[in-house]
Design a protein around this motif. Structure first.
Motif, PDB file in Angstrom:
ATOM      1  N   PHE A  48       0.849  -1.181   0.000  1.00  0.00           N
ATOM      2  CA  PHE A  48       0.000   0.000   0.000  1.00  0.00           C
ATOM      3  C   PHE A  48       0.886   1.232   0.000  1.00  0.00           C
ATOM      4  O   PHE A  48       1.935   1.262   0.638  1.00  0.00           O
ATOM      5  CB  PHE A  48      -0.924  -0.008   1.217  1.00  0.00           C
ATOM      6  N   THR A  49       0.462   2.249  -0.709  1.00  0.00           N
ATOM      7  CA  THR A  49       1.320   3.412  -0.932  1.00  0.00           C
ATOM      8  C   THR A  49       1.706   4.091   0.372  1.00  0.00           C
ATOM      9  O   THR A  49       2.891   4.332   0.635  1.00  0.00           O
ATOM     10  CB  THR A  49       0.605   4.417  -1.846  1.00  0.00           C
ATOM     11  N   ASP A  50       0.714   4.416   1.198  1.00  0.00           N
ATOM     12  CA  ASP A  50       0.981   5.157   2.432  1.00  0.00           C
ATOM     13  C   ASP A  50      -0.277   5.124   3.293  1.00  0.00           C
ATOM     14  O   ASP A  50      -1.365   4.774   2.818  1.00  0.00           O
ATOM     15  CB  ASP A  50       1.387   6.605   2.131  1.00  0.00           C
ATOM     16  N   PRO A  51      -0.171   5.475   4.564  1.00  0.00           N
ATOM     17  CA  PRO A  51      -1.345   5.447   5.446  1.00  0.00           C
ATOM     18  C   PRO A  51      -2.483   6.351   4.989  1.00  0.00           C
ATOM     19  O   PRO A  51      -3.660   5.996   5.169  1.00  0.00           O
ATOM     20  CB  PRO A  51      -0.776   5.904   6.798  1.00  0.00           C
ATOM     21  N   ALA A  52      -2.171   7.499   4.413  1.00  0.00           N
ATOM     22  CA  ALA A  52      -3.233   8.408   3.976  1.00  0.00           C
ATOM     23  C   ALA A  52      -4.062   7.778   2.867  1.00  0.00           C
ATOM     24  O   ALA A  52      -5.295   7.872   2.859  1.00  0.00           O
ATOM     25  CB  ALA A  52      -2.644   9.735   3.506  1.00  0.00           C
TER      26      ALA A  52
END
Length: 484
Positions: A48-52
């Motif tokens: 996944f790219t990032d938490p946001a």
């Protein structure tokens, strides 16, 4: 740590019963038969790219709550088309905005899902806030770099037995084809959604018809060609494992047209001259046609009616669809579904699952309809009603008329992949509480309540969305001990 008895009844006697019921369903596999996870996520199996991206921008429940409190869409990473407006591109900054506004989610199902994801799935030790935002972000980034947090690893960890995506009728299904080559073809399946083709006043309709012709290999010169092309695409979806169709119309009207009138309206639509009245009549007619095709090919038909999409035209123009501005409207089903149900409601090969966001029709219309037409099932509380009290009200309003077994069991309608187990956990807890009350009132024995809970969580969705050959022999009520 999450409270072990969260969402169970507060009365001590009922809580003990509910706890015992929930223990029998907590570890059941997840059957996710209606959702919006992109198949490419699992086909590519990249981190996944990032938490946001994982928790904020991919979740329209989160987006709409932030927007409702005046947070600009640009501030949470939503670019405006064709405008030179500054857009936040730093995922850490977007995450800080989310955490600083954590209090907004108090009392909402989003809060329940998000806490479950953060604590149970990712082991986050802090409550989100402006002060803890960076520490949580760093923790999540470290987790997302580990192989056990790749999409397919989470698919296994969540024990998702089958996951249905929702796909445009003109989709190439490339992600599903890649998954099938790797042995996931029976586990991750597409769902046929033709909405863009059934509303001829939509701005994209001409392009959608052209894509339908390309994907089906059928030159669409008239209405009969159009039907043939839709049938061909349905066959392609079935070959890729599809179990169902999905229809998100504003109204549930299923009044059929005479073939000549349908052909005439289609011809005027191809010329770009169709009126709103004719377009609405054509959309209603095509719901009837989709039911007819389902009788022929066995795809379960899902109708989600009663939502005015993209309520704010400027937001749609600037930021595109699905930005949280979809608002419920009053729904009517008794008369609107009558043509479809009179024609196909007692057909052995027909299965219709109906969802609504208008609670006023549960006990007045939908439960009585599902309680008499063999082909019809009530879908789980959907969208704004996919909430603790919404689920309780659903059981209270429909069970006495339709029973438990004229419903689809729980389906999650999730867009955020990591929220799927949280949504199923919440549903299982609410059902455990409702069933505990029936036990406490002497309406059910405990063993009946446990069996019903297992059916609602696992067997009913499998049976409601089974392929036609599997649907012929239901396993309901058999071998409950195997899942305890």
């Amino acid at each position: 740590m999450l409270a072990p008895d969260r969402m169970l009844p507060t009365e001590p006697a009922l809580r003990g019963i509910a706890r015992e019921i929930h223990q029998q369903t907590a570890r059941l596999p997840v059957v996710s038969m209606h959702g919006h996870v992109d198949a490419r996520l699992l086909a590519e199996n990249r981190p996944f790219t990032d938490p946001a991206e994982l928790f904020v921008t991919s979740d329209h429940y989160v987006v709409r709550m932030l927007v409702s409190q005046g947070v600009p869409l640009e501030q949470i990473g939503m670019p405006a088309a064709h405008e030179a407006v500054a857009v936040e591109t730093d995922p850490r900054a977007i995450w800080r905005t989310f955490c600083a506004n954590w209090h907004l989610f108090r009392g909402t199902p989003s809060r329940y899902w998000l806490e479950h994801e953060l604590v149970d799935v990712f082991g986050v030790p802090h409550r989100p806030s402006a002060e803890t935002a960076d520490a949580i972000y760093d923790h999540l980034v470290a987790m997302l770099e580990r192989d056990e947090y790749l999409p397919r690893a989470l698919l296994d960890r969540f024990d998702i037995e089958i996951l249905a995506t929702t796909d445009s009728a003109t989709s190439t299904l490339g992600g599903h084809a890649a998954l099938a080559r790797e042995g996931y073809g029976e586990r991750i399946v597409p769902t046929f959604r033709p909405d863009g083709l059934l509303h001829p006043t939509a701005a994209s309709w001409p392009q959608s018809v052209r894509r339908l012709a390309e994907r089906s290999g059928i030159d669409i010169a008239g209405y009969d060609d159009f039907l043939d092309a839709l049938g061909e695409r349905r066959r392609t979806f079935i070959a890729m494992g599809a179990r169902a169709t999905d229809h998100g119309h504003l109204h549930a009207d299923t009044t059929p047209l005479d073939h000549t009138d349908a052909a005439r309206i289609f011809a005027t639509a191809l010329r770009g001259e169709v009126s709103e009245r004719d377009a609405d009549a054509f959309s209603s007619h095509m719901l009837f046609e989709m039911a007819r095709m389902s009788v022929d090919d066995g795809l379960v038909m899902q109708i989600h009616a009663g939502v005015l999409r993209d309520h704010n035209a400027e937001v749609r123009r600037r930021f595109g669809p699905d930005r949280g501005f979809d608002i419920p409207v009053g729904a009517e089903f008794t008369r609107n579904l009558r043509p479809l149900l009179e024609a196909f409601g007692r057909e052995p090969g027909m299965r219709l699952v109906v969802f609504t966001v208008d609670e006023t029709v549960y006990s007045r219309e939908l439960a009585p309809l599902a309680g008499v037409y063999p082909a019809m099932r009530l879908g789980a509380p959907w969208w704004f009603l996919d909430s603790p009290h919404g689920m309780r009200r659903f059981r209270e309003l429909v069970t006495e008329t339709a029973g438990f077994y004229n419903t689809s069991g729980f389906v999650d309608d999730a867009r955020a992949f990591a929220s799927i187990p949280a949504r199923h956990d919440l549903s299982r807890r609410i059902d455990a509480g409702y069933l505990a009350r029936l036990v406490g009132e002497g309406q059910l024995t405990l063993d009946e309540a446990v069996e019903t809970a297992i059916d609602l969580a696992y067997r009913l969705p499998l049976e409601a969305y089974a392929r036609r050959s599997e649907h012929a022999v239901s396993s309901l009520g058999v071998g409950a001990d195997a899942y305890r």
